[in-house]
Write a protein that holds these residues in place. Sequence first.
Motif, mmCIF file in Angstrom:
data_model
loop_
_atom_site.group_PDB
_atom_site.id
_atom_site.type_symbol
_atom_site.label_atom_id
_atom_site.label_comp_id
_atom_site.label_asym_id
_atom_site.label_seq_id
_atom_site.Cartn_x
_atom_site.Cartn_y
_atom_site.Cartn_z
ATOM 1 N N PHE A 1 38.397 21.057 43.475
ATOM 2 C CA PHE A 1 39.302 21.179 42.334
ATOM 3 C C PHE A 1 40.748 21.339 42.789
ATOM 4 O O PHE A 1 41.582 21.896 42.082
ATOM 5 C CB PHE A 1 38.890 22.352 41.434
ATOM 6 N N SER A 2 41.051 20.826 43.977
ATOM 7 C CA SER A 2 42.405 20.965 44.512
ATOM 8 C C SER A 2 43.417 20.159 43.710
ATOM 9 O O SER A 2 44.608 20.456 43.748
ATOM 10 C CB SER A 2 42.435 20.531 45.974
ATOM 11 N N LYS A 3 42.969 19.146 42.983
ATOM 12 C CA LYS A 3 43.876 18.326 42.182
ATOM 13 C C LYS A 3 44.023 18.851 40.760
ATOM 14 O O LYS A 3 44.812 18.337 39.993
ATOM 15 C CB LYS A 3 43.368 16.892 42.138
ATOM 16 N N SER A 4 43.253 19.867 40.399
ATOM 17 C CA SER A 4 43.293 20.364 39.031
ATOM 18 C C SER A 4 44.470 21.324 38.826
ATOM 19 O O SER A 4 44.997 21.909 39.767
ATOM 20 C CB SER A 4 41.975 21.047 38.671
ATOM 21 N N LEU A 5 44.859 21.459 37.583
ATOM 22 C CA LEU A 5 45.992 22.298 37.226
ATOM 23 C C LEU A 5 45.505 23.487 36.409
ATOM 24 O O LEU A 5 44.513 23.414 35.694
ATOM 25 C CB LEU A 5 47.012 21.503 36.414
ATOM 26 N N SER A 6 46.239 24.583 36.503
ATOM 27 C CA SER A 6 45.914 25.761 35.710
ATOM 28 C C SER A 6 46.423 25.566 34.284
ATOM 29 O O SER A 6 47.015 24.545 33.949
ATOM 30 C CB SER A 6 46.528 27.008 36.336
ATOM 31 N N LEU A 7 46.222 26.561 33.445
ATOM 32 C CA LEU A 7 46.676 26.471 32.061
ATOM 33 C C LEU A 7 48.195 26.444 31.953
ATOM 34 O O LEU A 7 48.737 25.931 30.980
ATOM 35 C CB LEU A 7 46.117 27.640 31.254
ATOM 36 N N THR A 8 48.878 26.987 32.929
ATOM 37 C CA THR A 8 50.338 26.972 32.918
ATOM 38 C C THR A 8 50.917 25.710 33.545
ATOM 39 O O THR A 8 52.123 25.559 33.589
ATOM 40 C CB THR A 8 50.888 28.203 33.663
ATOM 41 N N GLY A 9 50.075 24.828 34.062
ATOM 42 C CA GLY A 9 50.528 23.578 34.647
ATOM 43 C C GLY A 9 50.750 23.617 36.135
ATOM 44 O O GLY A 9 51.175 22.635 36.731
ATOM 45 N N LYS A 10 50.489 24.750 36.759
ATOM 46 C CA LYS A 10 50.644 24.855 38.210
ATOM 47 C C LYS A 10 49.357 24.426 38.903
ATOM 48 O O LYS A 10 48.283 24.506 38.338
ATOM 49 C CB LYS A 10 50.955 26.298 38.602
ATOM 50 N N GLN A 11 49.524 23.973 40.138
ATOM 51 C CA GLN A 11 48.354 23.574 40.918
ATOM 52 C C GLN A 11 47.548 24.804 41.319
ATOM 53 O O GLN A 11 48.106 25.838 41.692
ATOM 54 C CB GLN A 11 48.765 22.798 42.160
ATOM 55 N N SER B 1 43.274 33.424 54.773
ATOM 56 C CA SER B 1 43.989 34.702 54.785
ATOM 57 C C SER B 1 43.447 35.625 53.705
ATOM 58 O O SER B 1 43.901 36.745 53.548
ATOM 59 C CB SER B 1 45.482 34.472 54.574
ATOM 60 N N PHE B 2 42.484 35.127 52.936
ATOM 61 C CA PHE B 2 41.860 35.929 51.886
ATOM 62 C C PHE B 2 41.128 37.124 52.470
ATOM 63 O O PHE B 2 41.039 38.169 51.851
ATOM 64 C CB PHE B 2 40.902 35.035 51.077
ATOM 65 N N LEU B 3 40.605 36.985 53.692
ATOM 66 C CA LEU B 3 39.829 38.047 54.300
ATOM 67 C C LEU B 3 40.671 39.014 55.129
ATOM 68 O O LEU B 3 40.173 40.040 55.554
ATOM 69 C CB LEU B 3 38.730 37.448 55.175
ATOM 70 N N LYS B 4 41.909 38.683 55.397
ATOM 71 C CA LYS B 4 42.763 39.544 56.206
ATOM 72 C C LYS B 4 43.354 40.649 55.340
ATOM 73 O O LYS B 4 43.889 40.409 54.278
ATOM 74 C CB LYS B 4 43.875 38.724 56.850
ATOM 75 N N LEU B 5 43.274 41.859 55.824
ATOM 76 C CA LEU B 5 43.780 42.990 55.056
ATOM 77 C C LEU B 5 45.298 43.103 55.116
ATOM 78 O O LEU B 5 45.905 43.741 54.264
ATOM 79 C CB LEU B 5 43.146 44.289 55.553
ATOM 80 N N THR B 6 45.897 42.474 56.097
ATOM 81 C CA THR B 6 47.352 42.590 56.221
ATOM 82 C C THR B 6 48.086 41.748 55.169
ATOM 83 O O THR B 6 49.181 42.092 54.773
ATOM 84 C CB THR B 6 47.809 42.132 57.624
ATOM 85 N N SER B 7 47.484 40.681 54.746
ATOM 86 C CA SER B 7 48.129 39.858 53.731
ATOM 87 C C SER B 7 47.230 39.794 52.503
ATOM 88 O O SER B 7 46.500 38.847 52.294
ATOM 89 C CB SER B 7 48.395 38.454 54.275
ATOM 90 N N LEU B 8 47.303 40.817 51.700
ATOM 91 C CA LEU B 8 46.481 40.910 50.505
ATOM 92 C C LEU B 8 47.068 40.032 49.419
ATOM 93 O O LEU B 8 48.222 40.123 49.067
ATOM 94 C CB LEU B 8 46.409 42.367 50.047
ATOM 95 N N ARG B 9 46.245 39.152 48.878
ATOM 96 C CA ARG B 9 46.672 38.249 47.812
ATOM 97 C C ARG B 9 45.808 38.451 46.597
ATOM 98 O O ARG B 9 44.610 38.714 46.704
ATOM 99 C CB ARG B 9 46.502 36.793 48.227
ATOM 100 N N PHE B 10 46.397 38.272 45.475
ATOM 101 C CA PHE B 10 45.640 38.272 44.225
ATOM 102 C C PHE B 10 45.660 36.848 43.684
ATOM 103 O O PHE B 10 46.728 36.289 43.436
ATOM 104 C CB PHE B 10 46.251 39.231 43.214
ATOM 105 N N TYR B 11 44.507 36.283 43.505
ATOM 106 C CA TYR B 11 44.417 34.926 43.012
ATOM 107 C C TYR B 11 44.304 34.979 41.497
ATOM 108 O O TYR B 11 43.436 35.632 40.937
ATOM 109 C CB TYR B 11 43.198 34.214 43.601
ATOM 110 N N MET B 12 45.190 34.276 40.852
ATOM 111 C CA MET B 12 45.207 34.228 39.389
ATOM 112 C C MET B 12 44.687 32.863 38.951
ATOM 113 O O MET B 12 44.990 31.857 39.554
ATOM 114 C CB MET B 12 46.631 34.415 38.859
ATOM 115 N N PHE B 13 43.937 32.862 37.898
ATOM 116 C CA PHE B 13 43.424 31.583 37.379
ATOM 117 C C PHE B 13 44.416 30.965 36.457
ATOM 118 O O PHE B 13 45.055 31.486 35.677
ATOM 119 C CB PHE B 13 42.095 31.775 36.650
#
Length: 130
Positions: A28-38, A118-130
């Motif tokens: 789903f790398s080509k799909s867009l979110s509801l706000t139009g962002k990749q 980098s999702f598993l690294k504790l030093t760079s914590l990211r929150f993924y938003m749908f």
Amino acid sequence: MIGLLYIAIAWISGYVILKQLLPSIFDFSKSLSLTGKQVKLPAWAVTLPASYLVGTLLVTWTTYISAYLFRTSGKPMLYGNIAAFSIFSLIIIYFITKDIRNVVTTFKSTISGIRNSSFLKLTSLRFYMF
């Protein structure tokens, strides 16, 4: 130990069934979110939970429906679990032997994606938003 086997069969069968019925969930790398962002979410972050949920739902339905059919026997849940394990093991074996090369490449790419993420690294914590 049998509980872990139950979870593994549910997870793998959900993965195989999703791969056959909804292949777009794996790319789903080509799909867009509801706000139009990749969408910048790793594929495994969607496919692993989805395959667990689908597999668990289908295996438990099969277990309880077959236990209902065996309700006159002495141990209906035992026979229901045996029936569900047999059915979903055959489904897994059929689809894995059908396209073994595709399974191996998918498994290797998933493992390398998890290791490099980098999702598993504790030093760079990211929150993924749908």
